[in-house]
Write an enzyme that holds these catalytic residues in place. Structure first.
Site, PDB file in Angstrom:
ATOM      1  N   ARG A  50      37.002-113.457 -70.512  1.00  0.00           N
ATOM      2  CA  ARG A  50      37.348-112.468 -71.545  1.00  0.00           C
ATOM      3  C   ARG A  50      37.228-111.056 -70.968  1.00  0.00           C
ATOM      4  NH1 ARG A  50      33.546-111.071 -74.715  1.00  0.00           N
ATOM      5  NH2 ARG A  50      32.813-113.165 -75.237  1.00  0.00           N
ATOM      6  N   TYR A 102      57.010-100.127 -86.714  1.00  0.00           N
ATOM      7  CA  TYR A 102      57.179-101.586 -86.732  1.00  0.00           C
ATOM      8  C   TYR A 102      56.416-102.185 -87.931  1.00  0.00           C
ATOM      9  CZ  TYR A 102      56.659-106.432 -85.278  1.00  0.00           C
ATOM     10  OH  TYR A 102      56.653-107.797 -85.244  1.00  0.00           O
ATOM     11  N   ASP A 174      54.491 -96.556 -78.994  1.00  0.00           N
ATOM     12  CA  ASP A 174      54.965 -97.931 -78.829  1.00  0.00           C
ATOM     13  C   ASP A 174      56.267 -97.859 -78.017  1.00  0.00           C
ATOM     14  OD1 ASP A 174      56.246-100.411 -79.144  1.00  0.00           O
ATOM     15  OD2 ASP A 174      55.339-100.752 -81.111  1.00  0.00           O
ATOM     16  N   LYS A 199      58.894-108.898 -75.860  1.00  0.00           N
ATOM     17  CA  LYS A 199      60.297-108.520 -75.888  1.00  0.00           C
ATOM     18  C   LYS A 199      60.847-108.349 -74.467  1.00  0.00           C
ATOM     19  CE  LYS A 199      59.164-108.514 -80.221  1.00  0.00           C
ATOM     20  NZ  LYS A 199      58.716-107.356 -80.970  1.00  0.00           N
TER      21      LYS A 199
HETATM   22  C1  LIG Z   1      57.639-107.068 -81.864  1.00  0.00           C
HETATM   23  C2  LIG Z   1      57.107-105.703 -81.901  1.00  0.00           C
HETATM   24  C3  LIG Z   1      55.735-105.456 -82.064  1.00  0.00           C
HETATM   25  C4  LIG Z   1      54.718-106.574 -82.290  1.00  0.00           C
HETATM   26  O1  LIG Z   1      54.569-107.356 -81.147  1.00  0.00           O
HETATM   27  P1  LIG Z   1      54.142-108.905 -81.179  1.00  0.00           P
HETATM   28  O2  LIG Z   1      54.196-109.277 -79.739  1.00  0.00           O
HETATM   29  O3  LIG Z   1      55.160-109.608 -82.019  1.00  0.00           O
HETATM   30  O4  LIG Z   1      52.790-108.972 -81.766  1.00  0.00           O
HETATM   31  C5  LIG Z   1      55.302-104.141 -82.053  1.00  0.00           C
HETATM   32  N1  LIG Z   1      56.162-103.124 -81.911  1.00  0.00           N
HETATM   33  C6  LIG Z   1      57.495-103.319 -81.766  1.00  0.00           C
HETATM   34  C7  LIG Z   1      58.392-102.145 -81.615  1.00  0.00           C
HETATM   35  C8  LIG Z   1      58.005-104.612 -81.752  1.00  0.00           C
HETATM   36  O5  LIG Z   1      59.327-104.789 -81.628  1.00  0.00           O
END
Ligand SMILES: *Cc1c(COP(=O)(O)O)cnc(C)c1O
Length: 394
Positions: A50, A102, A174, A199
């Protein structure tokens, strides 16, 4: 690889190209959760997975390098990265958040963190005056997403950073839609960059992961402590898959962005399409700011049809993209924000933000661009078809 500096395209392939112990060209996968100590006073580099795992560490070093930060942190999802970073705040602190944040982040702020006394206001981040007016004495964080989802609105990163620094606030950004290849927020003064690595970074719709990076040693120490305390770390197998995905990030993003541009240009010629949202179009709102702060428009675009009925017809007709949530994958993904990502938002709020019943989002993958265009073309043609008139035999 030597100490020379190479382009990101080359470093992605070679920066951690072989294991120093064995020469293995693929990062070894260390499943071990605990590590032998030769003596109770002697701590090795690792004790418990961890707090640190050698496979995860290669990934964390890689993302830190890519973002130009001092330290990277890998989490079990994008939301885990975002939630853990928010734990830098304390009761009574106030956060300013992009209105188009998001959905998962919106939920975290409004339904979880609020119970711990963390206050928030949503603002239109495109409007620096509104942001400046909304800063309170207890504002500790400004949270940015640019381009935003699903309308690809652009925030002036340096403008926000300036306001934040003048008011002693942290900035989080983000960077999921851009990746470090297209946008480097730390170099613009942002404190923490966050990713849903699920993504583009992983890129194959087969790993759920999140990353955080900072360029500040003190913040790095705090995040390191929080990552270990909260414990939502990324497992070694997923770290390995993500490292593998990253090796092809450059070529994937280049191909998808080129196709996205072609598709955007195609869509704007069609009468059935009311509007196209893509930062690569010169008339896109914020285009100039985007060009100044990023190296490319990315591979996500949205477009507006006239009605829900048109959306229904188009999605029935198109063959190639998968119809699903998520983005940034090798396969093109078509999604319907009103009923998918933003379904939980009241219709009025949703429409006020421009997320109408005719809006579709397309994340462009690696299929042949002409075939994708042909597919959309026949889909759009189906919207024009008149209902078949009853033939009356006289
Ligand atoms: C998908 C997404 C998230 C969340 O991520 P997860 O891997 O699904 O927890 C956060 N910000 C954006 C812009 C996203 O497209």
């Amino acid at each position: 690889m030597s100490e020379k500096t190479y382009s990101q395209q080359t470093s992605l392939i070679h920066s951690h190209s072989y294991d120093s112990h064995t020469g293995a060209v693929s990062t070894p996968l260390y499943h071990a959760t605990t590590f032998h100590q030769s003596d109770f006073d002697e701590f090795g580099s690792y004790d418990y997975s961890r707090s640190g795992n050698p496979t995860r560490e290669v990934l964390e070093d890689t993302i830190a390098e890519l973002e130009g930060g001092v330290k990277g942190f890998a989490f079990s999802s994008g939301m885990a990265a975002i939630s853990t970073s928010f734990l830098m705040l304390s009761q009574g602190d106030h956060v300013l958040i992009s209105e188009e944040v998001y959905g998962g982040t919106y939920r975290l702020i409004t339904e979880v963190l609020n119970r711990f006394g963390i206050k928030y206001s949503f603002v239109d981040m495109r409007d620096l005056h509104e942001v400046a007016r909304s800063i309170r004495s207890n504002t500790k964080l400004i949270y940015i997403e640019t381009p935003s989802n699903p309308l690809l609105n652009i925030t002036d990163i340096e403008g926000i950073v300036k306001l934040a620094k003048a008011n002693d606030c942290l900035t989080f950004l983000d960077n999921t839609f851009m990746t470090p290849l297209l946008q480097k927020p730390l170099s613009l003064g942002v404190d923490v960059v966050l990713h849903s690595a699920t993504k583009f970074l992983a890129g194959h719709s087969d790993v759920l992961a999140g990353l955080a990076v900072t360029g500040n040693e003190k913040i790095a120490q705090r995040l390191s402590f929080l990552q270990n305390s909260f414990g939502a770390v990324l497992g070694p197998q997923d770290s390995w898959l993500l490292l593998r995905g990253l090796k092809t990030l450059h070529v994937r993003l280049k191909q998808s962005s080129e196709s996205a541009y072609k598709i955007a240009r195609f869509l704007e010629t069609r009468d059935e399409v009311e509007e196209v949202y893509y930062p690569g179009l010169s008339y896109h709102k914020g285009h100039e700011i985007h060009v100044r702060q990023a190296n490319g428009p990315g591979a996500v675009l949205s477009f507006r049809l006239k009605s829900e009925e048109d959306v229904r017809k188009l999605t029935k007709q198109v063959d190639i993209p998968v119809f699903a949530v998520s983005l940034g994958a090798i396969e093109s993904i078509l999604s319907y924000p009103a009923k998918m990502s933003h379904a939980s938002m009241p219709k009025k709020e949703r429409e006020r933000r421009g997320i109408t019943d005719g809006l579709l989002r397309l994340s462009v993958g690696l299929e042949n661009a002409d075939e994708l265009i042909h597919d959309l073309d026949q889909g759009l043609n189906s919207l024009k078809e008149e209902p078949i008139k009853k033939v009356i035999n006289l």
